[in-house]
Design an enzyme around this catalytic site. Structure first.
Site, PDB file in Angstrom:
ATOM      1  N   SER A 241      -0.997   0.906   3.627  1.00 17.35           N
ATOM      2  CA  SER A 241      -1.904   1.377   2.576  1.00 17.35           C
ATOM      3  C   SER A 241      -3.279   1.664   3.156  1.00 17.35           C
ATOM      4  CB  SER A 241      -2.026   0.343   1.464  1.00 17.35           C
ATOM      5  OG  SER A 241      -3.143   0.669   0.647  1.00 17.35           O
TER       6      SER A 241
ATOM      7  N   GLY B 189      -7.728   5.099  -8.050  1.00 15.35           N
ATOM      8  CA  GLY B 189      -7.369   3.904  -7.280  1.00 15.35           C
ATOM      9  C   GLY B 189      -8.190   3.801  -6.001  1.00 15.35           C
TER      10      GLY B 189
ATOM     11  N   GLN C   5      -5.780   2.541   1.420  1.00 13.18           N
ATOM     12  CA  GLN C   5      -6.813   2.002   0.535  1.00 13.18           C
ATOM     13  C   GLN C   5      -7.139   0.567   0.923  1.00 13.18           C
ATOM     14  OE1 GLN C   5      -5.284   2.684  -3.421  1.00 13.18           O
ATOM     15  NE2 GLN C   5      -5.792   4.857  -3.349  1.00 13.18           N
TER      16      GLN C   5
ATOM     17  N   ARG D 174      -0.504  14.571 -10.587  1.00 15.76           N
ATOM     18  CA  ARG D 174       0.516  15.119  -9.678  1.00 15.76           C
ATOM     19  C   ARG D 174       1.830  15.427 -10.411  1.00 15.76           C
ATOM     20  NH1 ARG D 174      -2.639  15.515  -5.417  1.00 15.76           N
ATOM     21  NH2 ARG D 174      -3.806  13.677  -4.795  1.00 15.76           N
TER      22      ARG D 174
ATOM     23  N   ASP E  70       1.818  11.183  -1.703  1.00 15.85           N
ATOM     24  CA  ASP E  70       1.376  11.848  -2.928  1.00 15.85           C
ATOM     25  C   ASP E  70       2.149  13.141  -3.210  1.00 15.85           C
ATOM     26  OD1 ASP E  70      -0.481   9.837  -3.393  1.00 15.85           O
ATOM     27  OD2 ASP E  70      -2.022  10.842  -2.212  1.00 15.85           O
TER      28      ASP E  70
ATOM     29  N   ARG F 197     -14.496   9.239   0.969  1.00 11.78           N
ATOM     30  CA  ARG F 197     -15.047   8.533   2.131  1.00 11.78           C
ATOM     31  C   ARG F 197     -16.388   9.101   2.563  1.00 11.78           C
ATOM     32  NH1 ARG F 197      -9.794   7.784   1.695  1.00 11.78           N
ATOM     33  NH2 ARG F 197      -8.720   6.045   2.703  1.00 11.78           N
TER      34      ARG F 197
HETATM   35  C1  S3P Z   1      -5.348   7.137  -0.592  1.00 15.85           C
HETATM   36  C2  S3P Z   1      -4.283   6.428  -0.128  1.00 15.85           C
HETATM   37  C3  S3P Z   1      -2.956   6.444  -0.736  1.00 15.85           C
HETATM   38  C4  S3P Z   1      -2.783   7.623  -1.684  1.00 15.85           C
HETATM   39  C5  S3P Z   1      -3.963   7.834  -2.560  1.00 15.85           C
HETATM   40  C6  S3P Z   1      -5.220   8.051  -1.740  1.00 15.85           C
HETATM   41  C7  S3P Z   1      -6.647   7.019   0.100  1.00 15.85           C
HETATM   42  O1  S3P Z   1      -2.749   5.250  -1.445  1.00 15.85           O
HETATM   43  O2  S3P Z   1      -1.623   7.488  -2.460  1.00 15.85           O
HETATM   44  O3  S3P Z   1      -3.778   8.963  -3.402  1.00 15.85           O
HETATM   45  O4  S3P Z   1      -7.524   7.884  -0.086  1.00 15.85           O
HETATM   46  O5  S3P Z   1      -6.822   6.056   0.848  1.00 15.85           O
HETATM   47  P1  S3P Z   1      -2.301   3.886  -0.676  1.00 15.85           P
HETATM   48  O6  S3P Z   1      -3.275   3.638   0.386  1.00 15.85           O
HETATM   49  O7  S3P Z   1      -2.349   2.811  -1.710  1.00 15.85           O
HETATM   50  O8  S3P Z   1      -0.922   4.144  -0.178  1.00 15.85           O
END
Ligand code: S3P
Length: 435
Positions: free
Chosen positions: A167, A94, A169, A393, A320, A28
């Protein structure tokens, strides 16, 4: 793919560690720095494969970055990027893929985003659908669910979106796009997911409305706000801390101090769960850095822990850490259970499968559910051949298990730890005492 053999058993852990900085915050910091007007200075940035994927994409979009190891100076582009001349690669990350889809949706040019074999299997429709509703044109395999995805963004309008699964993300991607959309963008979720985007955007001068609701949480943001370049400090990653910490709580006579750890309540579920299992774990020197709560964590190993349950609403705060929690559960007294963790099936690997299969190989009785597992705690683990599926992990959780097992353990691929914790084995080596 590099194999790793663990032949000796750990007696206890003694010393101090400052594990690498938080991955979510590091992603971020560079994204918001690039989106801002003016310069952003990032301190203690995590230099890992995942966060470098994000930084390299921002550079490919024309962002200038001055790098001095973990100190970065980013020249903000105020949401105006250059059309990239090549495919953008999110590698294994991701967070990079989903947050960058939000960024690219605000840009009136053509771009294509891809990732490694694991990321190309992971679902993207969760961000693609709402971003399309906002006005972005996104296309790809399975009607836009899988990378590679092509994006042509531009004129966006705010939407109200209810996310069935918590989520961060998805929430972050839509907030990033919402800041360049017409009107309000609203994102609600059943449980508050990690809130680093909201906290950090406030330090960039953005106004967000955060409303706790009876069943979940709502975030509102008005489009057209500018981010002002600022300074960001990245604290130590609680998810990376979890591995040495687990080793310490599971070995009698251990004493470990983990410095500068992020203890944001949307992230510290694992630490709280360990306390519930009977671990001696305290937060010392609590303070705040860049709007995030930070503490030094002191743990003492005190023999066997008690079995525990993890309920669906608790999962987001330790999402995580579930693989390493499963290892702790395997050595606790009684039957433990994790439910409501179906999301683990679409992480860097199918983490439910990987945990179940590897624990069984180590002689543990495990029952698998679609959304979790139950584990019959055992006094001992037996050494085994561990399959990581290229998932950092899983590699780290089962390295800890291997260090506590009787006999030899072979981890089939340890290179993947570079995704979040370069120096993982060196750090462990600096604090463990072998039998
Ligand atoms: C993350 C959010 C999580 C987490 C990932 C990092 C982030 O995923 O599992 O390792 O930095 O926003 P989700 O938002 O899909 O749950």
């Amino acid at each position: 793919m590099r194999e790793f053999k663990i032949e000796r058993k750990v007696k206890r852990v003694k010393g101090e560690l400052r594990v690498p900085s938080d991955k979510s915050i590091s992603h971020r910091a560079v994204i918001f720095g690039a989106l801002a007007r003016g310069r952003t200075v990032v301190h203690s940035w995590l230099r890992s494969e995942d966060t470098l994927a994000t930084l390299n994409i921002l550079k490919a979009l024309g962002t200038e970055v001055l790098e001095d190891n973990t100190r970065l100076e980013i020249e903000g582009r105020n949401y105006t990027f250059e059309e990239p001349s090549n495919v953008l690669d999110a590698k294994n990350s991701g967070t990079t893929a989903r947050l960058m889809l939000g960024v690219l949706s605000t840009q009136p040019f053509f771009s294509t985003l891809t990732g490694d074999e694991s990321l190309r299997r992971r679902p993207m429709l969760r961000v693609v659908e709402p971003l399309r509703k906002m006005g972005a044109r996104i296309d790809g395999r399975e009607n836009g669910n899988k990378l590679p995805l092509s994006v042509r963004g531009g004129e966006l309008k705010g939407i109200s979106f209810f996310n069935k699964k918590a989520s961060a993300q998805v929430k972050s991607s839509l907030i990033i796009a919402g800041l360049r959309a017409e009107g309000m963008t609203e994102v609600s979720e059943p449980v508050l997911s990690r809130d680093h985007t909201e906290r950090m955007l406030r330090s960039f001068g953005v106004k967000l409305i955060s409303v706790p609701e009876e069943r979940g949480h709502l975030i509102k943001v008005r489009g057209g706000q500018e981010l002002r370049g600022t300074e960001v400090y990245c604290p130590a990653d609680p998810s990376s801390s979890a591995f040495p910490l687990a080793l310490a709580v599971l070995t009698e006579g251990s004493e470990l101090l983990l410095r500068d750890v992020l203890v944001n309540p949307t992230r510290d579920g694992f630490f709280r769960k360990l306390r519930e299992m009977g671990a001696e774990l305290t937060y010392e020197n609590e303070r705040e850095f860049s709007g995030e709560p930070v503490a030094d964590i002191l743990v003492r190993g005190s023999g066997r822990l008690k079995a525990v349950k993890v309920y669906p609403e608790e999962v987001p705060s330790m999402v995580d850490e579930i693989p390493i929690l499963a290892v702790v559960m395997a050595l606790a007294e009684g039957r433990s259970e994790v439910r409501g963790a179906k999301e683990l099936r679409v992480k860097e690997s199918d983490r439910i499968r990987a945990v179940v299969e590897n624990l069984r190989a180590m002689g543990v009785e495990v029952e698998e559910y679609e959304d979790g597992f139950s584990i019959e705690g055992n006094e001992r683990l037996k050494g085994a051949c561990i399959k990581t599926y290229g998932d950092h992990r899983i590699a780290m959780a089962f390295s800890v298990a291997g260090l506590l097992a009787e006999g030899e353990t072979v981890i089939d691929d340890i290179d993947c730890v570079k995704v979040s914790y370069p120096g993982f084995f060196e750090d462990l080596e600096s604090v463990v005492e072998y039998l």
